[in-house]
Scaffold this motif. Structure first.
Motif, short mmCIF file in Angstrom:
data_model
loop_
_atom_site.label_atom_id
_atom_site.label_comp_id
_atom_site.label_asym_id
_atom_site.label_seq_id
_atom_site.Cartn_x
_atom_site.Cartn_y
_atom_site.Cartn_z
N PRO A 1 -15.29 -1.41 -7.49
CA PRO A 1 -15.54 -0.53 -6.33
C PRO A 1 -15.02 -1.12 -5.02
O PRO A 1 -14.83 -0.38 -4.06
CB PRO A 1 -17.06 -0.41 -6.30
CG PRO A 1 -17.56 -1.61 -7.01
CD PRO A 1 -16.54 -1.94 -8.05
N LYS B 1 0.87 -1.18 0.00
CA LYS B 1 0.00 0.00 0.00
C LYS B 1 0.90 1.22 0.00
O LYS B 1 1.99 1.19 0.57
CB LYS B 1 -0.88 -0.04 1.23
CG LYS B 1 -1.83 -1.23 1.16
CD LYS B 1 -3.18 -0.83 1.61
CE LYS B 1 -4.19 -1.87 1.21
NZ LYS B 1 -5.49 -1.61 1.78
N PHE C 1 -16.71 -12.75 8.52
CA PHE C 1 -17.48 -12.32 7.35
C PHE C 1 -18.02 -13.50 6.55
O PHE C 1 -18.44 -13.34 5.41
CB PHE C 1 -16.60 -11.44 6.45
CG PHE C 1 -16.27 -10.11 7.07
CD1 PHE C 1 -17.12 -9.02 6.88
CD2 PHE C 1 -15.15 -9.96 7.86
CE1 PHE C 1 -16.84 -7.81 7.48
CE2 PHE C 1 -14.86 -8.73 8.46
CZ PHE C 1 -15.70 -7.66 8.27
N ILE D 1 -7.46 3.75 -5.67
CA ILE D 1 -6.59 2.78 -5.00
C ILE D 1 -5.16 3.05 -5.47
O ILE D 1 -4.94 3.29 -6.66
CB ILE D 1 -7.00 1.34 -5.36
CG1 ILE D 1 -8.39 1.04 -4.81
CG2 ILE D 1 -6.00 0.33 -4.82
CD1 ILE D 1 -8.88 -0.37 -5.11
N ARG E 1 -5.98 -7.90 -1.21
CA ARG E 1 -6.46 -6.83 -0.33
C ARG E 1 -7.88 -6.41 -0.68
O ARG E 1 -8.32 -5.32 -0.32
CB ARG E 1 -5.54 -5.60 -0.41
CG ARG E 1 -4.06 -5.82 -0.24
CD ARG E 1 -3.65 -6.30 1.13
NE ARG E 1 -3.89 -5.40 2.23
CZ ARG E 1 -2.94 -4.95 3.06
NH1 ARG E 1 -1.67 -5.24 2.86
NH2 ARG E 1 -3.25 -4.21 4.10
N VAL E 2 -8.60 -7.26 -1.37
CA VAL E 2 -9.98 -6.92 -1.73
C VAL E 2 -10.77 -6.66 -0.45
O VAL E 2 -10.47 -7.22 0.61
CB VAL E 2 -10.62 -8.08 -2.56
CG1 VAL E 2 -10.86 -9.31 -1.70
CG2 VAL E 2 -11.92 -7.63 -3.21
N CYS E 3 -11.77 -5.79 -0.55
CA CYS E 3 -12.58 -5.43 0.63
C CYS E 3 -13.13 -6.68 1.31
O CYS E 3 -13.86 -7.46 0.70
CB CYS E 3 -13.74 -4.54 0.19
SG CYS E 3 -14.84 -4.14 1.55
N ILE E 4 -12.80 -6.83 2.57
CA ILE E 4 -13.27 -8.02 3.30
C ILE E 4 -14.76 -7.91 3.59
O ILE E 4 -15.45 -8.90 3.81
CB ILE E 4 -12.45 -8.21 4.59
CG1 ILE E 4 -12.50 -9.66 5.07
CG2 ILE E 4 -12.88 -7.26 5.69
CD1 ILE E 4 -11.48 -9.97 6.16
N GLY F 1 -15.96 0.34 7.60
CA GLY F 1 -17.26 -0.30 7.44
C GLY F 1 -18.46 0.59 7.58
O GLY F 1 -19.57 0.08 7.66
N GLU G 1 -26.00 -4.87 3.11
CA GLU G 1 -26.42 -3.73 3.93
C GLU G 1 -27.03 -2.62 3.06
O GLU G 1 -28.10 -2.10 3.37
CB GLU G 1 -25.21 -3.20 4.71
CG GLU G 1 -25.53 -2.01 5.59
CD GLU G 1 -24.28 -1.42 6.24
OE1 GLU G 1 -23.16 -1.74 5.79
OE2 GLU G 1 -24.43 -0.61 7.17
N ALA H 1 -21.37 -5.32 2.85
CA ALA H 1 -21.73 -3.99 2.39
C ALA H 1 -22.83 -4.04 1.33
O ALA H 1 -23.76 -3.23 1.34
CB ALA H 1 -20.50 -3.28 1.82
N HIS I 1 -0.47 -8.80 7.46
CA HIS I 1 -1.75 -8.83 6.77
C HIS I 1 -2.21 -10.25 6.49
O HIS I 1 -3.36 -10.60 6.71
CB HIS I 1 -1.68 -8.04 5.46
CG HIS I 1 -2.95 -8.12 4.67
ND1 HIS I 1 -3.13 -9.02 3.65
CD2 HIS I 1 -4.12 -7.48 4.81
CE1 HIS I 1 -4.37 -8.90 3.19
NE2 HIS I 1 -4.98 -7.97 3.87
#
Ligand code: HEM
Length: 433
Positions: free
Chosen positions: A371, A69, A103, A312, A377-380, A252, A388, A385, A92
């Motif tokens: 998105p 990153k 999750f 990103i 490192r994809v959104c956990i 989150g 939600e 989300a 990580h």
């Protein structure tokens, strides 16, 4: 052969000034002028910008381990410590394995219940004819949801305290987006004082909850899962737990709140889609995520036009080839989903809100739409989300109609992409059909 479309030199002061004024507008202009993969030399910075799906895939997936990153995240570390979002490669890997089960698919039904109940509680406080800022409301709802999914009932009446502390921290973060601002964190500024106070309060609450909960077993929330997780029999320390909780807290809620605000703003401009949505909700109710297909298309399309995590960046840790171009260690690749997802080659009429494009999206190349990022490192929280956003949206529009007081807001690209000036509306109770 290198696929680079241009090489530019931009003076460091000009680059910093333009990035701090309007980063998304600046980068969009550069792409328009210089193509889909170009190099910028600016002072010490060596930057590559790309929106080509194949190259985004190379950076995030096939060559992903050769990147870390970028330094932009250092500011974030002040709050998040070494949670998933900010952790270096070795930590990580271990943490991702530990956090992932929280999750898992089989936990989602329990979380969905919290989403629906929390949203309804908020909506009950709304009044016919009331003026309010929907973007603030979405923020309050998603913060409440993440607090309750994380801590269950044990948070008790501390939710408003958490909200205030989080607000104090986030305010100073947006200042932190401006290049060179890292230097300012050491100055005796009011924003720094507020940040430290907010962080202290959050720390006190988090450590308190972690200690209380060490022996209580599975309560169905995130914290239970994090407390039970072990790696070769070793559980996370209090400090690591604190960092992961803080990360999930921050990552989150603001992103999902923005996705919802943009969706609500777009729906107000597109009554045809609002009607289709209402029809779907009348047919299936507003709690069955799997049945709410139109809701899914609509949120997905809103995140195409206004991806909350709009950019990103990755820094090369070692020599690496991207698109046939050799990158030196230290070179940074910037990939903006907000720009990439408006390419007419992949999305005809790219600036139009056309949820129907998601009915048949099989032909899209991977990473034409990202998105939630990608690779290791994809959104956990991606599935959480998506669920939600759909369930909150369905609950809101089923109960309430709203009239926007201003035109469609422009985007404000800070750490997240949010509606500039919020989303002021007047509410009207939706008549029961
Ligand atoms: C619409 C809502 C959301 C969007 C658009 C979003 C987007 C993203 C993106 C793009 C990344 C990758 C960043 C990078 O590669 O540099 C990311 C990472 C992450 N997100 Fe999300 N996110 C959302 C919701 C959530 C939620 C609800 C949670 C938790 C409950 C969450 C937790 C995280 C975490 C922990 C990471 C770091 C993952 C890692 O590095 O292993 N996100 N998110």
């Amino acid at each position: 052969m290198s696929r680079l479309t241009a090489r530019l030199k931009i003076s460091a002061p000009s680059f910093i000034w333009r990035m701090s004024r309007d980063p998304l507008g600046f980068l969009t202009g550069l792409h328009r002028q210089h193509g889909t993969f170009f190099f910028v030399h600016s002072g010490q910075r060596k930057l590559y910008l790309t929106i080509e799906p194949e190259l985004v895939r190379e950076v995030l997936v096939s060559e992903g381990l050769k990147f870390s990153k970028s330094r932009g995240l250092e500011m974030t570390k002040r709050l998040l410590g070494n949670g998933l979002l900010t952790a270096g490669r070795e930590l990580h890997l271990r943490q991702r394995r530990l956090v992932q089960p929280a999750f898992a698919k089989n936990r989602m039904a329990g979380y969905a219940r919290v989403v629906v109940d929390t949203t309804r509680e908020h909506l009950r406080r709304w009044r016919h004819g009331q003026f309010l800022d929907l973007s603030n409301e979405m923020m309050a709802i998603t913060l409440d949801i993440i607090t309750r999914t994380m801590f269950g009932d044990s948070i008790g009446d501390r939710t408003p305290l958490v909200a205030q502390a989080m607000h104090d921290c986030l305010e100073s973060f947006n200042v932190g987006m401006i290049p060179l601002m890292p230097l300012m964190q050491h100055l005796p500024l009011e924003s720094n004082r507020r940040f430290r106070r907010g962080r202290r309060q959050l720390d006190t609450i988090l450590y308190d909850l972690i200690r209380q909960r060490r022996d209580t077993g599975d309560q169905g929330d995130f914290l239970s899962m994090l407390l039970m997780a072990t790696d070769n029999g070793v559980a996370m320390s209090d400090e690591q737990l604190r960092d992961e909780c803080m990360t999930i807290f921050l990552a989150g809620h603001e992103t999902t709140a923005n996705a919802l605000s943009w969706t609500l703003a777009l729906l107000a401009q597109h009554p045809f889609w609002m009607e289709r949505l209402l029809l779907e909700i009348r047919t299936h109710g507003c709690e069955d995520y799997a049945a709410l297909e139109i809701c899914r298309w609509v949120t997905q399309e809103a995140m195409r036009l206004y991806p909350p995590a709009w950019v990103i960046a990755r820094m090369a840790r070692e020599p690496v080839q991207i698109g046939g171009e050799s990158l030196e260690p230290g070179a940074v690749v910037i990939m903006s989903s907000a720009i990439a997802q408006r390419q007419a080659v992949y999305f005809p009429e790219p600036d139009s809100f056309r949820p129907e494009r998601w009915e048949d999206a099989e032909h899209l190349p991977k990473f034409a739409y990202f998105p939630f990022g990608g690779g290791n490192r994809v959104c956990i929280g991606e599935h959480f989300a998506r669920m939600e956003a759909v369930l909150v949206l369905a609950a809101v529009v089923a109960a309430w109609d709203y009239r926007m007081l201003d035109a469609m807001p422009a985007g404000h690209a800070g750490i997240t992409l949010k509606p500039r000036g919020g989303l002021p509306v007047q509410l009207a109770r939706r008549p029961v059909p």
